[in-house]
Design a protein around this motif. Structure first.
Motif, PDB file in Angstrom:
ATOM      1  N   THR A  21       0.854  -1.190   0.000  1.00 35.06           N
ATOM      2  CA  THR A  21       0.000   0.000   0.000  1.00 35.06           C
ATOM      3  C   THR A  21       0.886   1.234   0.000  1.00 35.06           C
ATOM      4  N   LYS A  58      -7.244  -0.187   1.465  1.00 31.39           N
ATOM      5  CA  LYS A  58      -6.452  -1.087   0.610  1.00 31.39           C
ATOM      6  C   LYS A  58      -6.019  -2.330   1.374  1.00 31.39           C
ATOM      7  N   GLN A  59      -5.707  -2.167   2.644  1.00 28.65           N
ATOM      8  CA  GLN A  59      -5.276  -3.331   3.414  1.00 28.65           C
ATOM      9  C   GLN A  59      -6.386  -4.380   3.437  1.00 28.65           C
TER      10      GLN A  59
END
Ligand code: ADP
Ligand code: MG
Length: 481
Positions: A21, A58-59
């Motif tokens: 990320t 995003k994680q």
């Protein structure tokens, strides 16, 4: 047979994957590797009182992507916990992780160990944040702390104790690295610590079904060290058991300089960490629609491609492994495969010419100048016998790189390398060769039939590779009979 052969090794891994990320797990700090120490540290990374974490979407997406690729059940409601402990590289005094309700449950990775496929089951995958980095070898008197890494998003993949040897660990880690790269969730770089694992190792008598106490070797960031650490533990633990003792559960450190492990600390019981639900982050609720959305963006996966390349394209395992090692290469091949049936010929070209060329020129295959559209025509020239494969490789290939806008046929024409089966053309060259080598002709006629290779070579040389091999052989046979 030695006593060691009476034992089998049981290994379970806890693999940490650092996610690719742009920003950290719970704040906007940059995650770029190799920045000056302590330059990517906001008040959140530093754990200042009163700061609040904010989830990086995003994680979550990357966790779901990896979970789907590994056949995990995605937990529609998962939550964070605090794992409390004190260490200088953990400024908050706790790590945000998932303990009770991880994002992915179960799943498995199939890995190839030698010729065999083996399924390694996963217990779960959870999201967490990394700690900072303590540096003990720069200053003789002080330990230094770099907090750039504090708060970088990680996935921890916990396997069942299904692995039995260092080779299987190697295969598992390589498979995982390949997968995270395909999925573009991590660079999978072990040297930079983006992929590392804790190895839980125990031994037991062959045939035993219960597990014995294990030791956990922390933070292996090289396959070689992992192998050495496991081999050391195998022997150490078997020696203890053979002497009538029992192995104490322990957390170990591996010293690459000596190839040995030593106790890091007694294994804490889970409650020592005083896990409790993270009050500053709400649970993560994933809808089915969201999961489907992530699924839609899934690239082809390495094991699926392995199947397709070996069955549909009939390629050897060796070729397939090279072609599917990296996603870009596999996609390049797939793109070409739509327009030709000469799969083996394309595989040869990629493996023997295109990949080495890209390596020499330090570019990825996706930036290779020859468009995938031109490759079918290139291999067709070889397969149809219009250009010999050595001439195609040596002369046409570089020319095509210089002029990627031209077609292989046009360039073959320009280079004057099209093979000829024309009777007059061949006859002239064959006659010359035979006249120049009367002794060899005589020897051939006396029975030295393997001189045919020599005559062919001579004809090829004086025709500059243009003599069509089948017609040439036929003509030589006729003349020499
Ligand atoms: P903890 O919660 O204490 O870390 P887990 O039961 O979650 O322990 O297991 C952690 C890892 O250790 C897992 O990868 C698991 O497969 C592995 N493991 C558990 N027991 C053994 C054992 N007896 N031998 C080898 N590996 C084991
Ligand atoms: Mg653990």
């Amino acid at each position: 047979m030695s006593v060691y052969d009476n034992y089998e090794t049981v290994i379970g891994l806890e693999v940490h994957v650092q996610l690719a990320t742009k920003s950290k797990a719970f704040c906007g700090d940059d995650t770029t590797f190799g920045a000056d120490p302590n330059t990517h540290i906001s008040v959140v990374s530093l754990g200042h009182p009163g700061t609040l974490p904010k989830m990086n979407k995003k994680q979550v997406e990357f966790a779901v992507r990896l979970g789907l690729a590994l056949g995990c059940k995605i937990n529609p409601r998962n939550a964070f916990d605090r794992k409390n402990y004190f260490y200088a590289d953990l400024p908050k005094g706790y790590q945000i992780t998932q303990d009770k309700e991880p994002i992915c449950i179960g799943g498995a990775l199939k890995v190839k160990v030698g010729e065999e496929w083996k399924t390694i089951r996963l217990h779960h995958i959870h999201m967490e944040e990394d700690a900072g980095k303590s540096i003990h070898d720069i200053d003789p008197k002080h330990s230094l702390i770099d907090l750039n890494r504090a708060g970088v998003p990680l996935l921890e993949i916990v396997t069942e104790p299904d692995l039995r040897s260092p080779e299987e660990v190697d295969a598992f880690m390589s498979g995982m690295r390949q997968l995270v790269r395909y999925l573009e969730v991590s660079d999978g770089n072990m040297e930079e610590g983006s992929l590392r694992c804790d190895c839980n190792v125990s031994v037991r008598k062959k045939g035993d079904t219960q597990l014995n106490a294990r030791c956990e070797v922390k933070n292996m960031n090289s396959m070689r060290f992992a192998r050495q650490a496991i081999q050391f533990e195998q022997k150490r633990q078997i020696d203890i058991m053979e002497a009538g003792g029992s192995v104490q559960q322990n957390t170990l450190n591996f010293d690459p300089a000596t190839g040995t492990t030593s106790p890091l600390r007694q294994k804490e019981d889970a409650h020592d960490y005083r896990y409790f639900p993270e009050p500053d982050l709400p649970p993560i609720v994933l809808t089915e629609a969201y999961i489907q959305e992530v699924k839609k963006q899934m690239p082809p996966l390495p094991n699926e491609l392995f199947q397709q390349f070996t069955s549909e394209f009939q390629l050897s395992v060796y070729d397939t492994e090279i072609l599917t090692e990296e996603k870009a290469t596999a996609l390049y091949f797939l793109d070409i495969s739509k327009n030709t049936k000469h799969y083996k010929s394309v595989a040869n070209l990629i493996i023997n010419k295109i990949k080495p060329w890209c390596n020499d020129n330090k570019i990825t295959i996706s930036d290779f100048p020859i468009p995938t559209d031109s490759i079918p025509a290139f291999v067709e020239l070889i397969e149809s016998g219009k250009v010999s494969s050595s001439i195609a490789y040596q002369r046409l290939f570089p020319k095509l790189i210089e002029h990627p806008e031209k077609t292989p046929d046009a360039l073959a024409e320009e280079l004057n390398i099209l093979q000829s089966a024309d009777e007059d053309f061949l006859e002239k060259i064959v006659n010359e060769v035979l006249e120049k080598n009367p002794d060899k002709v005589a020897a051939y006629k006396k029975g030295k039939k393997n001189l045919m290779g020599f005559f062919m070579g001579q004809v090829m040389r004086s025709s500059q590779g243009k003599a069509e091999p089948k017609a040439t052989t036929a003509l030589l046979m006729k003349k020499l009979s």
